[in-house]
Design an enzyme around this catalytic site. Sequence first.
Site, PDB file in Angstrom:
ATOM      1  NE  ARG A 260     -35.713  -4.994  20.388  1.00 58.54           N
ATOM      2  CZ  ARG A 260     -35.745  -3.721  20.778  1.00 58.54           C
ATOM      3  NH1 ARG A 260     -36.550  -3.384  21.798  1.00 58.54           N
ATOM      4  NH2 ARG A 260     -35.037  -2.796  20.176  1.00 58.54           N
ATOM      5  CE  LYS A 285     -30.816  -5.923  21.188  1.00 54.22           C
ATOM      6  NZ  LYS A 285     -30.874  -6.288  19.745  1.00 54.22           N
ATOM      7  CG  HIS A 357     -36.813  -9.402  15.220  1.00 49.89           C
ATOM      8  ND1 HIS A 357     -36.971  -8.960  16.520  1.00 49.89           N
ATOM      9  CD2 HIS A 357     -35.918  -8.544  14.657  1.00 49.89           C
ATOM     10  CE1 HIS A 357     -36.195  -7.918  16.730  1.00 49.89           C
ATOM     11  NE2 HIS A 357     -35.554  -7.636  15.612  1.00 49.89           N
ATOM     12  NE  ARG A 360     -37.711  -4.537  16.625  1.00 53.40           N
ATOM     13  CZ  ARG A 360     -37.932  -3.561  17.493  1.00 53.40           C
ATOM     14  NH1 ARG A 360     -39.104  -3.472  18.083  1.00 53.40           N
ATOM     15  NH2 ARG A 360     -36.994  -2.678  17.781  1.00 53.40           N
ATOM     16  CG  HIS A 383     -34.409   1.119  16.622  1.00 51.74           C
ATOM     17  ND1 HIS A 383     -34.725   1.146  15.280  1.00 51.74           N
ATOM     18  CD2 HIS A 383     -34.467  -0.187  17.000  1.00 51.74           C
ATOM     19  CE1 HIS A 383     -34.964  -0.083  14.854  1.00 51.74           C
ATOM     20  NE2 HIS A 383     -34.815  -0.904  15.880  1.00 51.74           N
ATOM     21  CE1 TYR A 392     -36.732  -2.960   9.607  1.00 49.81           C
ATOM     22  CE2 TYR A 392     -35.984  -1.253  11.105  1.00 49.81           C
ATOM     23  CZ  TYR A 392     -36.295  -2.570  10.859  1.00 49.81           C
ATOM     24  OH  TYR A 392     -36.174  -3.497  11.861  1.00 49.81           O
TER      25      TYR A 392
END
Length: 412
Positions: A260, A285, A357, A360, A383, A392
């Site tokens: 990120r 994150k 992003h 990404r 994640h 995705y």
Amino acid sequence: MLEFYFSYRGVLKRLRDGALGAEMDRIAGHFFSLGYKQASAKLYLSRIARFGRFAAAHCGSRPIGEAIVDSYLCTFTTDSPRIAAVSALQHARRVAPDRFIASTSIVVDDPDAPLLRSFSDYLSRVRGLEPRSRDGVLLGARRFLDWLRHRHPGQGLEALTAEHVLAAVEYRLSLSATSGTRTAAISHIRTFLHFLHWGGHHEQDLAPIVPRTPYWRLAHLPPRLSWDDVRRAIDAIGKATPIDLRDRAVLLLLATTGIRNGELRALQLRDIGWRAGEVFVRRTKGKRDRVAPLIEETGAALADYILRARPKVDSQHLFLSFTPPVGSFKYASSVSRIVRKRLQHGGIELGRAGGAHLLRHSLATQLVGRRRPINEVADLLGHRSIDTTALYVKVAASQLAEVALPFPGGAA
């Protein structure tokens, strides 16, 4: 330190003559440590010395008061030199604050400040929110209080009713353009109402009254680029200047690791595992560390940047700005601006989404399209839930076609 920038004795004597003369060497060192270009530092030092001579004529060796600063700024008849003088004096104040009399700031009475401080403490200690998340919720609370004071002046929080809450929600929804901003605004109000009851500011918990707004988190398709477009943009970056070398390393790292924007800005030199071919991403994150693979091309670009282009300053951050003061990227917009500029230079037409992003998303889409296991993609992206990565899968049209059921009744 002044001798690094000036060589003539007469100039050096003039620079050290004013009210800030004894501090001028320290101020010169300040510009050197921040990585200012020599021409820029000389310009700042000349402006500070000019003010120092003015101040010496009005206060001698005594501390410099605000009246003297204001008088000096009034000698400029146009805005540009006045703004330049203010900028130079800010550096002088930072290095030699004892030479200036601190200005007495006018304190504006904020009636909501004690309540919002208590709310911020609640968000930190009870809810465990990070500073950036707290800022968003606090802004939502302040907007709620501003609405209440404007619509119902003189009314305390203890008199807050369900009708007031619904009216405030309706007003906030009218100002929100997307489902995401609507959901966030309503969530902030709900959190604030929970706090009012928890903190004893209202006898009833009015949070359940706040309606929920429909928001289908995985309903949209992520913005993405084809790998050919990403490759073309990277190949279009030259190697002639230090900025080119840095930007090429930035885009390759983003495009091949999926890190990120904030994670890239936080990377330090020690986070690159050259022998193992890894990038150690700290404090992500999801509040956990992870390791991303460092492919050979990206590693070579990073080494090229560090050895040939990275500014020689006392900073452990991997990527640095070239605009003085030289240092790490403090804001996400700095990295996004680099990515957007380089993608456009590669001939890619961009919409609203065009920052870090986007690369990404593009990497995740590319991996899913190559039938990489979804849990592997989730681990690479950091994640915590595979449900997030499942977004995705929707763009892998060829794979979805394989599992599609026949249309009832045959072909239309």
